[in-house]
Enzyme design. Structure first.
Site, PDB file in Angstrom:
ATOM      1  CB  ALA A  73       7.765 -10.333  24.267  1.00  0.00           C
ATOM      2  CE1 TYR A 170      12.674  -4.784  32.361  1.00  0.00           C
ATOM      3  CE2 TYR A 170      12.772  -3.975  34.481  1.00  0.00           C
ATOM      4  CZ  TYR A 170      12.052  -4.650  33.497  1.00  0.00           C
ATOM      5  OH  TYR A 170      10.799  -5.123  33.796  1.00  0.00           O
TER       6      TYR A 170
END
Ligand code: UDP
Length: 359
Positions: A73, A170
């Protein structure tokens, strides 16, 4: 022994869940369905919940007697992470630290973590003396031969010891968690495996689950959507890179090969081995033009393409050395040929031209 799969309704998570089930493991998918798809879980046990909801997660871990976690996730779009860092620090860092705290509190001892090649940043940009540091040579691969023929520097392949200097938010958020895992492992005995994926692609052979991102930013799905007539053309982000045809070279790895590595990683930790970090790639690079050409062969028609500007932050070549995963995990990728990878993706896109929303 039951494995909790956070983000198991997403692209790589759903393929891993399917493979775990097929190989007889007990599992539970835990996903907030913000980007995942309930259909991708294909009837496997699913609890809709958020990793940051510690109370709920702790109850699920207790009720289902969870012993291991595979943690997918996360938010994972590089461009979006630059526009909206808050979202990435919240989901990927705050959410995952909350998850780790719950695991420690619930005495879950093993976690496999989805990391990324983006932790390495841009090869060569760390050098002050013009030399590329920290890379290993590729050996006799096709790409090595072609670079040598073109009289260019020998291509270099990333191994796990290369410098970690992410160029995107990220990549940064994933690196923060890799470091947190090291600390949690030392202090609380949580054992972990971090898997640094290169370019995930392809779909399950069944054609029933595959890649469905909104918006889609990845090359292979965009090329196949163009082949389906859903897009006018594919724009090649630059053809003036120092590569064999001027377009960027990436290491594409089939999603089921990634899934297989997660199964092996769980087994590796269950056998009592130490925490490790592994690259997962094919070891062979393909250029953007080669992807388009192979896709044309697979779909049997011309795919309109046009050369556009470079996309900022794109390194010319990113290829992994996955020798460590092969040696320690016994990982054996089954889909090394590009054509095989694209054939599976094409089956998915033909069966589900609009992704999971419409069959
Ligand atoms: N790419 C491209 N056109 C597109 C999307 C991607 O030329 O519409 C190129 C991109 O510049 C990179 C490669 O395809 O060199 C793979 O990009 P992708 O976004 O799939 O993965 P990344 O390597 O960024 O993780």
């Amino acid at each position: 022994m039951r494995i909790l799969i956070t983000g198991g309704a997403g692209y790589i998570g759903s393929h891993t869940a399917k493979m775990l089930k097929e190989q007889g493991h007990d599992l539970l998918v835990y996903d907030n369905l913000s980007t995942g798809h309930a259909e991708a879980v294909q009837g496997l046990p699913l609890v809709q919940g958020d990793i940051a909801d510690g109370e709920r997660l702790a109850k699920v871990i207790k009720d289902y007697e969870i012993t291991d976690v595979i943690h997918f996730a996360a938010s994972s779009i590089v461009g979006e992470s630059m526009q909206n860092p808050r979202k990435y620090y919240l989901n990927n860092v705050v959410g995952t630290i909350s998850l780790l705290n719950t695991l420690v509190a619930c005495k879950v001892e093993r976690i496999v973590f989805s990391s990324t090649a983006a932790v390495y940043g841009e090869p060569g940009n760390n050098s002050e003396n013009g030399l590329i540091e920290g890379f290993v040579t590729a050996g006799v691969t096709e790409i090595a031969k072609q670079f040598a023929t073109a009289g260019q520097t020998e291509p270099l392949v990333l191994n796990e010891d290369c410098p970690l200097k992410p160029t995107s938010v990220y990549g940064q958020t994933k690196l923060i968690i890799e470091n947190a895992l090291k600390d949690y492992s030392r202090a609380y005995g949580l054992k972990y495996i971090s898997l640094r994926y290169f370019n995930a692609c392809g779909a399950d052979d069944s054609g029933e689950i595959g890649e469905d991102h909104q918006p889609e930013t990845h090359l292979i799905p965009l090329v196949l959507q163009t082949a389906l007539g859903q897009r006018d053309k594919i724009v090649i982000f630059g053809d003036d890179y120092p590569t064999r045809d001027g377009t960027c070279i990436r290491d594409y790895i089939h999603v089921n090969d990634l899934a297989q590595a997660h199964l092996l990683a769980v087994g590796y930790l269950r056998e009592g081995n130490a925490s490790e970090i592994f690259n997962l790639g094919n070891g062979e690079g393909f250029s953007v033009k080669e992807i388009i050409r192979t896709a044309e062969e697979v779909v049997g028609r011309v795919i309109p393409a046009e050369v556009g500007a470079r996309r900022s932050g794109d390194p010319a070549v990113l290829v992994a050395s996955s020798e460590k995963a092969k040696k320690l995990l016994g990982w054996k990728p089954q889909y090394s040929e590009l054509e095989k990878m694209i054939v599976t993706a094409w089956k998915w896109h033909q069966n589900h031209p609009n992704g999971y929303s419409q069959k």
